[in-house]
Design a protein around this motif. Structure first.
Motif, PDB file in Angstrom:
ATOM      1  N   HIS A 105       0.853  -1.189   0.000  1.00  0.00           N
ATOM      2  CA  HIS A 105       0.000   0.000   0.000  1.00  0.00           C
ATOM      3  C   HIS A 105       0.885   1.234   0.000  1.00  0.00           C
ATOM      4  CE1 HIS A 105      -2.562  -3.131   1.989  1.00  0.00           C
ATOM      5  NE2 HIS A 105      -3.167  -2.865   0.857  1.00  0.00           N
ATOM      6  N   ILE A 106       0.563   2.135  -0.926  1.00  0.00           N
ATOM      7  CA  ILE A 106       1.406   3.323  -1.072  1.00  0.00           C
ATOM      8  C   ILE A 106       0.548   4.568  -0.844  1.00  0.00           C
ATOM      9  CG2 ILE A 106       3.276   4.205  -2.543  1.00  0.00           C
ATOM     10  CD1 ILE A 106       2.120   2.179  -4.691  1.00  0.00           C
ATOM     11  N   ALA A 107       1.152   5.589  -0.316  1.00  0.00           N
ATOM     12  CA  ALA A 107       0.446   6.874  -0.206  1.00  0.00           C
ATOM     13  C   ALA A 107       1.368   7.982  -0.678  1.00  0.00           C
ATOM     14  CB  ALA A 107       0.030   7.127   1.235  1.00  0.00           C
ATOM     15  N   LYS A 108       0.760   8.943  -1.365  1.00  0.00           N
ATOM     16  CA  LYS A 108       1.525  10.097  -1.823  1.00  0.00           C
ATOM     17  C   LYS A 108       0.960  11.315  -1.110  1.00  0.00           C
ATOM     18  CE  LYS A 108       0.361  11.465  -5.811  1.00  0.00           C
ATOM     19  NZ  LYS A 108       0.043  11.989  -7.120  1.00  0.00           N
ATOM     20  N   LEU A 109       1.827  12.066  -0.481  1.00  0.00           N
ATOM     21  CA  LEU A 109       1.329  13.158   0.361  1.00  0.00           C
ATOM     22  C   LEU A 109       1.536  14.541  -0.252  1.00  0.00           C
ATOM     23  CD1 LEU A 109       2.536  12.116   3.918  1.00  0.00           C
ATOM     24  CD2 LEU A 109       0.376  11.611   2.795  1.00  0.00           C
ATOM     25  N   VAL A 136      -2.555   2.935   6.973  1.00  0.00           N
ATOM     26  CA  VAL A 136      -1.179   2.511   7.241  1.00  0.00           C
ATOM     27  C   VAL A 136      -0.466   2.027   5.972  1.00  0.00           C
ATOM     28  CG1 VAL A 136       0.336   1.310   8.839  1.00  0.00           C
ATOM     29  CG2 VAL A 136      -2.017   1.730   9.480  1.00  0.00           C
ATOM     30  N   PRO A 137      -0.103   2.963   5.106  1.00  0.00           N
ATOM     31  CA  PRO A 137       0.608   2.558   3.888  1.00  0.00           C
ATOM     32  C   PRO A 137       1.986   1.991   4.212  1.00  0.00           C
ATOM     33  CG  PRO A 137       0.605   4.956   4.115  1.00  0.00           C
ATOM     34  CD  PRO A 137      -0.270   4.417   5.208  1.00  0.00           C
ATOM     35  N   ASP A 138       2.413   1.035   3.381  1.00  0.00           N
ATOM     36  CA  ASP A 138       3.762   0.475   3.569  1.00  0.00           C
ATOM     37  C   ASP A 138       4.817   1.502   3.176  1.00  0.00           C
ATOM     38  OD1 ASP A 138       3.087  -2.376   4.170  1.00  0.00           O
ATOM     39  OD2 ASP A 138       2.068  -2.164   2.231  1.00  0.00           O
ATOM     40  N   ALA A 187      -0.440  12.097  12.090  1.00  0.00           N
ATOM     41  CA  ALA A 187      -1.170  11.311  11.094  1.00  0.00           C
ATOM     42  C   ALA A 187      -0.273  10.212  10.543  1.00  0.00           C
ATOM     43  CB  ALA A 187      -1.641  12.223   9.956  1.00  0.00           C
ATOM     44  N   LEU A 188       1.027  10.477  10.547  1.00  0.00           N
ATOM     45  CA  LEU A 188       1.987   9.492  10.032  1.00  0.00           C
ATOM     46  C   LEU A 188       2.948   9.107  11.152  1.00  0.00           C
ATOM     47  CD1 LEU A 188       3.526   7.987   7.712  1.00  0.00           C
ATOM     48  CD2 LEU A 188       4.720  10.130   7.258  1.00  0.00           C
TER      49      LEU A 188
END
Ligand code: ATP
Length: 657
Positions: A175-179, A195-197, A214-215
């Protein structure tokens, strides 16, 4: 947790580095085995590599592979990643991938310097994904294990897409997230609550999320800094210091860069790391060089004339990236081209991020042939800025950072006195020229020469990527011609010759030549009055109107109407980025075609004198090479200096309209 244990073993306390004074260099093996493998690698780089550990710590020299991996499968990556790489038609790993992937998989801290376009993204993304997949096979506890920090939003978007691409066969496990999106804190919070990896962000965005809880970085295992040397010059010092304090012990740190700079030492200090330095030097033979570099010394107005001829007579074919000094000049050139029905699109920091990303995507899909990119703050690039200029530099930083709505108001923005920055560079252009993977760029044209040789390196690095061929052409104003044509004069051009001398010296160090390109003044003269007509039509008012109009249009498209246009794509077509900027400049129908009588009898070769011609990037039937799915990369086409190949210019036929 195997990975963690491994990392801890490798994370012995290391004294701060002092690379400038004492470097213990240990040449990585050999040349022979590596060189043999290198020549086998699909023309991406024949190279020699040195691996150096900074010296105050016990020398941390990566053992040179006895038998360098020739395939992705041999690198020890998760099979699903190898499959994904094959799907991308990556036949073999590039040098940086062959050298950096094993070190990273081994859990080492790495500072890797490799040339632009050499495949650094995959060199860190693949081992990162592989390590996470390995850990997850035995421990499925969700936590953010990887944080990738990049200096610009464009780059974050690109890296995010690369991760998606490489994890296509393990998407359910990664799982990826772009901030970097312009979304509210609440949305970002919900993004992170999954909870992105891996999180991809600019340092400012990352710290904002950590600070607001948040992170969580409490279990972080891998920290990557892409375009690492830029991170501090964008003014992210404080964010980096804050992030560094939030890192748990034992985090593996990977830093990637195309150039080594003092900022990297500072960054190592902030992160308290003493990584193994992987300095991949190119050792190119004449047959391996895919980039051909020219400069044209000419008067200020001649730039416009030559550019008109280059595109109208198709002296360069294929996609081109044109760098100009500032936003106004970009619009002036676009409007000037429009006078001759030459279509182009604009990329600058003023446009909304969505637009900028879309322009790059569409260019990469082959929708446009010409991008005019403005290099807005290059005049003191790479130089330390004194106190007097600090306020100005703050503006740059403000415009560059991701947490701004858009950079539209950057030049009007008040200085930010809060954060102290010692060595900030004005390098706004790097949103465009650094790291962005423009695909299949046949030529980079420095319409306005940059003010430093490093800036030049990064600009030309947008072409001849991944083993493809490319041309760099730079206009240089000789001192005696500077200021002679007021309407087109540019202050920074006063030093063009000095900058050129530096560029030539620097390129010579890597065995590259920058050669003069000769054009026939006599043949060009016939076109001068048309150039003057067009220039006169592009008034300051026209430029201002065009600039405002495009900005308004793009803001509208990008924000409010985004969803509407997704549902009604047909209605979007008339708003394409390379659309004419309306009637901002007086239209002169007669300029849009080239009358027969203006063309030299001998064809284009009479204009571009000598045996030097430009690469014909289109096949004879007019289809672009390199855009074909699964197609072969560009060859060197018909281009050869003093060679025997057919000169493409001799086959010129004017296109009639
Ligand atoms: N092994 C490979 N085989 C073929 N193409 C590759 C390979 N690795 C990467 N590429 C392609 O090469 C191009 C350049 O890669 P990438 O953007 O990672 O370079 P880079 O070294 O990060 O450049 P820069 O310093 O400009 O950021 C990309 O289009 C990528 O898809």
């Amino acid at each position: 947790m195997t990975m963690k244990r491994k990392l801890d073993q490798n994370d012995e306390p290391k004294p701060e580095s002092d690379t400038s004074k004492s470097k213990s260099k240990s040449k990585s093996k050999p040349a022979t085995a590596e060189a043999v493998a290198a020549t086998e690698v699909a023309a991406l780089e024949p190279a020699s590599a040195t691996t150096t550990a900074t010296a105050t710590a016990p020398a941390k020299t990566a053992p040179a592979p006895t038998k360098p991996a020739a395939t992705f499968a041999e690198l020890g990556l998760d099979p699903r990643l190898v499959q994904a790489v094959a799907k991308q038609n990556f036949e073999k790993p590039t040098l940086v991938q062959r050298r950096a992937i094993p070190l990273t998989l081994d859990g080492q801290d790495v500072l890797c310097k490799a040339k632009t376009g050499s495949g650094k993204t995959a060199a860190y993304v693949l081992p990162l994904l592989s390590a996470i997949l390995k850990r997850k096979s035995t421990d499925s506890t969700p936590f953010t294990a990887g944080l990738i920090l990049v200096p610009t939003r464009e780059l974050a978007d690109q890296v995010f897409k690369a991760i998606e691409m490489f994890s296509v066969f393990c998407a359910k496990d990664i799982h990826i997230a772009k901030l970097t999106e312009n979304v509210s804190d609440a949305v970002q919070r919900s993004l992170l609550s999954n909870v992105p990896d891996i999180v991809v962000a600019t340092p400012a965005r990352a710290w904002h999320s950590v600070n607001s809880e948040a992170l969580s970085l409490s279990k972080l295992q891998h920290l990557v800094l892409d375009e690492a040397d830029l991170v501090l010059s964008y003014g992210y010092n404080e964010d980096m210091e804050n992030i560094s304090r939030s890192l748990p012990k034992g985090v593996q740190t990977i830093m990637m860069s195309a150039t080594l700079s003092a900022e990297l030492d500072a960054l190592k200090g902030i992160l308290c790391r003493n990584p193994t330095l992987l300095d991949l030097k190119e050792d190119l033979g004449p047959e391996d060089e895919k980039l051909t570099q020219f400069y044209v010394k000419c008067g200020e107005d001649d730039k416009w004339l030559i550019s008109y001829l280059i595109f109208k007579l198709q002296l360069i074919k294929g996609s081109c990236l044109i760098f100009v000094a500032d936003i106004d000049r970009a619009y002036r050139l676009k409007l000037f081209f429009e006078q001759f029905a030459i279509r182009s699109c604009i990329l600058n920091s003023e446009l909304p991020i969505n637009t900028r990303i879309k322009v790059v995507e569409e260019f990469n899909r082959g929708l446009y042939d010409i991008i005019i990119a403005s290099d807005e703050k290059s005049e003191v690039f790479n130089e330390k800025i004194g106190d007097k200029e600090e306020a100005e530099a703050s503006k740059t930083r403000k415009g560059s950072k991701d947490d701004e709505e858009t950079a539209a108001t950057e030049t009007d923005a008040p200085p930010q006195p809060k954060k102290k920055r010692k060595t900030i560079k004005r390098d706004e252009e790097y949103g465009v020229s650094r790291g962005i993977d423009f695909k299949n760029v046949a030529a980079v044209i420095n319409f306005d020469l940059p003010t430093s040789s490093s800036s030049y390196v990064h600009r030309i690095g947008r072409t001849a990527r991944a083993g493809r061929a490319g041309i760099a052409l730079s206009f240089v104003i000789p001192k005696e011609l500077f200021g002679k044509h007021k309407p087109t004069s540019l202050k920074s051009a006063e030093n063009d010759e000095k900058v050129l001398a530096k560029i030539i010296r620097q390129q010579a160090k890597v065995d590259r030549k920058v050669e003069p390109y000769n054009l026939s003044q006599k043949q060009m003269e016939a076109f001068r009055y048309r150039m003057n007509d067009a220039l006169r039509a592009v008034t300051k008012v026209a430029i201002r109107e065009a600039r405002t109009k495009e900005l308004r249009q793009e803001l509208l498209k990008s924000e409010t109407l985004k969803r509407y246009f997704e549902e009604n794509p047909a209605e979007l077509s008339h708003l394409r980025h390379d659309g004419e900027l309306g009637r901002a400049a007086r239209q002169q129908a007669h300029l849009k075609h080239v009358p027969e009588y203006l063309l030299p009898k001998e064809g284009k070769s009479a204009i571009a004198a000598g045996s030097v011609g430009f690469v014909p990037f289109k096949t004879d039937n007019g289809r672009k090479k390199g855009h074909k799915k699964g197609g072969k990369p560009h060859g060197r086409g018909g281009f050869k200096v003093n060679g025997k190949k057919r000169d493409p210019l001799k086959t010129f036929r004017a296109r009639k309209k």
